[in-house]
Structure formats: structure tokens, C-alpha cells
Design an enzyme around this catalytic site. Structure first.
Site, PDB file in Angstrom:
ATOM      1  N   PRO A 131     -58.792 -46.522 -61.886  1.00  8.14           N
ATOM      2  CA  PRO A 131     -57.337 -46.611 -62.058  1.00  8.14           C
ATOM      3  C   PRO A 131     -56.554 -45.466 -61.419  1.00  8.14           C
ATOM      4  O   PRO A 131     -56.942 -44.296 -61.504  1.00  8.14           O
ATOM      5  CB  PRO A 131     -57.175 -46.618 -63.583  1.00  8.14           C
ATOM      6  CG  PRO A 131     -58.432 -47.250 -64.078  1.00  8.14           C
ATOM      7  CD  PRO A 131     -59.512 -46.748 -63.154  1.00  8.14           C
ATOM      8  N   CYS A 132     -55.428 -45.841 -60.808  1.00  5.74           N
ATOM      9  CA  CYS A 132     -54.596 -44.888 -60.066  1.00  5.74           C
ATOM     10  C   CYS A 132     -53.515 -44.179 -60.877  1.00  5.74           C
ATOM     11  O   CYS A 132     -53.129 -43.058 -60.530  1.00  5.74           O
ATOM     12  CB  CYS A 132     -53.913 -45.610 -58.897  1.00  5.74           C
ATOM     13  SG  CYS A 132     -55.049 -46.363 -57.734  1.00  5.74           S
TER      14      CYS A 132
END
Length: 412
Positions: A77-78
Site C-alpha cells: 500500500p502507498c
């Protein structure tokens, strides 16, 4: 296991998977949280084993079952690192980067490939990056970071991605980052046939106007409504190319549209801008907004192919070996980590080449967002000692578990 099998975590809808497949890797497993993305993976590759659920949940998959796989890859996840967010890093329940590094100790792959947003390359996360390099070195890997632009690999958008590649020392000396392509395609060149596919007479004129590279496609999250093409600055850039960025169209402009009509993009067009094409065919399942999120959150297949092919060449020991450089990302972190006692500001400033005490305080402040930094004051003297990493690396007692369950419905 075959010679070049890959386990891919946080696989999304298959952008990285398709690129790695074309580079010669076979999927032993793809793990993904989002149901719609899992459906897309299964629809395109019915023979792949797809595990649906939280990648850090032992009931979803067991990393020990995949020991000695050739490649452990993923796009974790960013949001923990994105400049569009709060950049909470190790304090964000969605942060799985540090956890993914620890899986290398279990899986013991020949290589590790992780990608994330440009924000992870910024000074805010220097200590985090240094921890990652040091931890991988402890596990027997030589690791490197590199910021790659998708537009350098035949993808008509900027889309900078920060890539981590780690290999065994024997392979690492043969790893070279992929060479870039000299002339990136424009949006107009890429979408000309799709814009004209329903007979719109203004397509040729539009193609000439859209003669530039697109801003980064933003897939968005479940938290923020429907699909559009990004924040205000991106919308302005799209408008200059003759694209209405406030939503998506169901179909290309029909033949009776005015020649000066300002079209919206379809999901097929967005997928083309992300690098899916005849060379990288793929079908997306689900409703329009879901399809757009799957496409927009993906790692462009041509970039994944380029990096995957470079890893394969390293496996094959192709070319001349190179010297392996040890690049420090945070000398303050390293100075603290190398000491078992409290360290003086003077020592830290000398280690980092700093002359301004205020800059040291700022750097300590950044470090303390991801690590516990203990401070001891004796009289007028202040000293520092590095404590535990705050990130989730698999601890049963970590806050991540409760926060993940609390926000599960909006995590994508």
C-alpha cells in the site's frame, strides 16, 4: 517449484503480474485484499492460485510454504508514504513495507522486488529506507532503490515509482537497472484509435491537441467517492489536452458529437495509458468505478516487465559483474543504530556532516516518526538513543490489527 516462480503480494488487478509473466516468471501465488481485483486475476489467469484477504493474515497464506521461490514481489500500500496523504509511514495501519521485508527471512527468495510511490524516496523516510537496507543486509541480500518514470518505458504518463530490488551478492553484481526508451508516446498517439472508434469526426483534431504525456493516473480509494482523473492540478493538465477529467465515460465519443467536444476517458483508454495494450492484453471485471480503481492503482506492466527482465538477466549472470556500492540514506540513523548507548549531538552532527543544531533536531524529529528515539538530558547536555522500529513487522500485539479491522471497509 520451477526455476523462476514468483509469489506476488498485494497483487492488485495484475499490472505487475502481467509484466513479470512476460519477463519469464511463473506465478506460484498471488495474494490480494480486494475482491474485485481478485476476480480480475482469476478471469485472466484461471490456472493461477489467488489467495484473497489480508496478506498479513496467516489464515490467508503461509509464507513458509513458498520457501526458496525465485522472486518475492509486490506493490504494498502507498498511502503511508504518499505526498497526497499524511505520510504517517510506520504509524499507518496500511504500511506493509517493513512486514514484506521480514517475509524475505521466511521465504528466502533469490530476489525481492517491491514498488511504491515517489514519497518513499523523500528525506522524510531516509531512516525508514536505511532500516530496510540494513535489515536486508542482515538477511544476506544486497539491495538498491531507484526512482523510475513510467514514461521512460513506453507508458504515456509520468507515474514515478520508487523501486526496491534485493538480490543475493552472487546475483547482485550482475543486476543493472533497465535502460530507458528515448521517445515516450503521447496521450494523443496512444488513444487516437480508441477516440475515433465510434466515428467521432473530431478525433484527429483531438489527437493533435493531446500531444503530451499524461499526469499520473490516480485510482483513488474506497474512501473517496467515484472515479475521476486526480487532484486539481492533474485535472488542469487533462483539460489542456482536451480531456474532461471529472469522471469517466462509458463509451468513446459517438459520430454525432461536435468536433470541439471535450471527451471523458473510458476505462479502456485509462488502461491503455497505464500500459495495457495488444502487447499486454488484460480484461477487467466489475463495475466501472471498480475497474477504474483496479487500473489506476496498478503498476504499469511495461515497467514491471523491464525490471523483471533485469532481474532475470542477473539470475543468468549476463554481462560483466559490477562493483556493489554501499549507499547510506540516513547517517544519523546509522550512527544511532551502531551504538548501544546514548549518543551526543556532536557525534551525530559529525557523522551526518551537519553544522546547524536545528537541522539535527529536525532530522531527529523525522526519525522519531518511524522509530522510538529516547532522549536523555543531564544538566545542559542532551543525548539520543535509537529505540524500536514502530512499523508492523508481524507482531501480534501491534496496533495494526485493531486499526485494520476498524478501517477494513475503506482499505483498498
Amino acid at each position: 517449484m520451477t526455476e523462476h516462480e514468483v509469489v506476488e503480494i498485494c497483487a492488485g488487478a495484475g499490472g505487475q503480474a502481467l509484466g513479470l509473466e512476460r519477463a519469464g516468471f511463473e506465478h506460484a501465488l498471488a495474494v490480494e485484499l480486494d475482491e474485485n481485483a481478485c476476480n480480475t486475476l482469476r478471469a485472466n489467469r484461471s490456472t493461477w492460485k489467488v489467495a484473497e484477504g489480508d496478506v498479513a493474515d496467516p489464515s490467508v497464506w503461509n509464507p513458509a510454504d513458498y520457501q526458496d521461490v525465485a522472486l518475492l514481489a509486490g506493490g504494498v500500500p502507498c498511502p503511508p508514504f504518499s505526498v497526497a496523504g499524511k505520510q504517517l509511514g510506520a504509524g499507518d495501519e496500511r504500511d506493509l513495507f517493513a512486514w514484506a521485508i521480514e517475509q524475505a527471512a521466511v521465504v528466502q527468495p533469490r530476489a525481492l522486488l517491491l514498488e511504491n510511490v515517489r514519497g518513499l524516496s523523500m528525506p522524510r523516510f531516509a531512516g525508514y529506507r536505511q532500516h530496510v537496507l540494513d535489515r536486508l543486509a542482515e538477511l544476506g541480500y544486497v539491495a538498491e532503490w531507484r526512482l523510475l518514470q513510467a514514461s521512460d518505458f513506453g507508458v504515456p504518463q509520468l507515474r514515478p515509482r520508487f523501486i526496491l530490488v534485493a538480490l543475493t551478492p552472487e546475483d547482485a553484481q550482475y543486476f543493472y537497472w533497465p535502460e530507458t526508451e528515448p521517445s515516450p508516446l503521447t496521450v494523443g498517439e496512444t488513444l487516437a484509435d480508441l477516440m475515433a472508434s465510434d466515428g467521432w469526426r473530431g478525433a484527429k483534431q483531438w489527437t493533435k491537441k493531446a500531444d503530451r504525456i499524461a499526469p499520473t493516473i490516480v485510482g483513488g480509494s474506497k474512501k473517496h467517492g467515484g472515479a475521476d482523473l486526480g487532484p486539481t492540478r492533474a485535472k488542469r493538465a487533462w483539460a489542456e489536452m482536451g480531456v474532461d477529467a471529472l469522471g469517466l465515460a462509458d463509451a468513446p465519443p459517438p459520430a454525432d458529437s461536435p468536433t470541439d467536444f471535450v471527451p471523458k476517458l473510458t476505462c479502456e483508454m485509462v488502461a491503455r495509458i497505464q500500459g495495457w495494450s495488444n502487447a499486454y492484453p488484460w480484461d477487467f471485471t466489475g463495475r466501472k468505478t471498480s475497474r477504474y480503481r483496479q487500473i489506476g492503482n496498478a503498476f504499469p506492466p511495461p515497467v514491471a516487465y523491464a525490471v523483471g527482465a533485469a532481474i532475470r538477466r542477473a539470475f543468468q549472470r549476463t554481462g560483466n559483474p559490477r562493483s556493489l556500492d554501499n549507499i547510506d540514506h540516513d547517517p544519523i540513523y546509522k550512527a544511532l543504530r551502531s551504538s548501544t548507548d546514548f549518543v551526543t549531538p556532536e557525534h551525530l552532527m559529525k557523522s551526518a556532516g551537519l553544522a546547524d543544531p536545528a537541522e539535527l533536531e529536525r532530522r531527529i524529529g523525522l526519525l522519531s516518526r518511524d522509530f522510538h528515539v529516547h532522549i536523555k538530558t543531564v544538566g545542559a547536555k542532551t543525548r539520543y538513543k535509537l529505540g524500536d522500529f514502530k512499523a508492523f513487522v508481524g507482531q501480534e500485539s501491534h496496533d495494526r490489527h485493531d486499526l485494520f479491522l476498524k478501517h477494513r471497509a475503506r482499505i483498498s
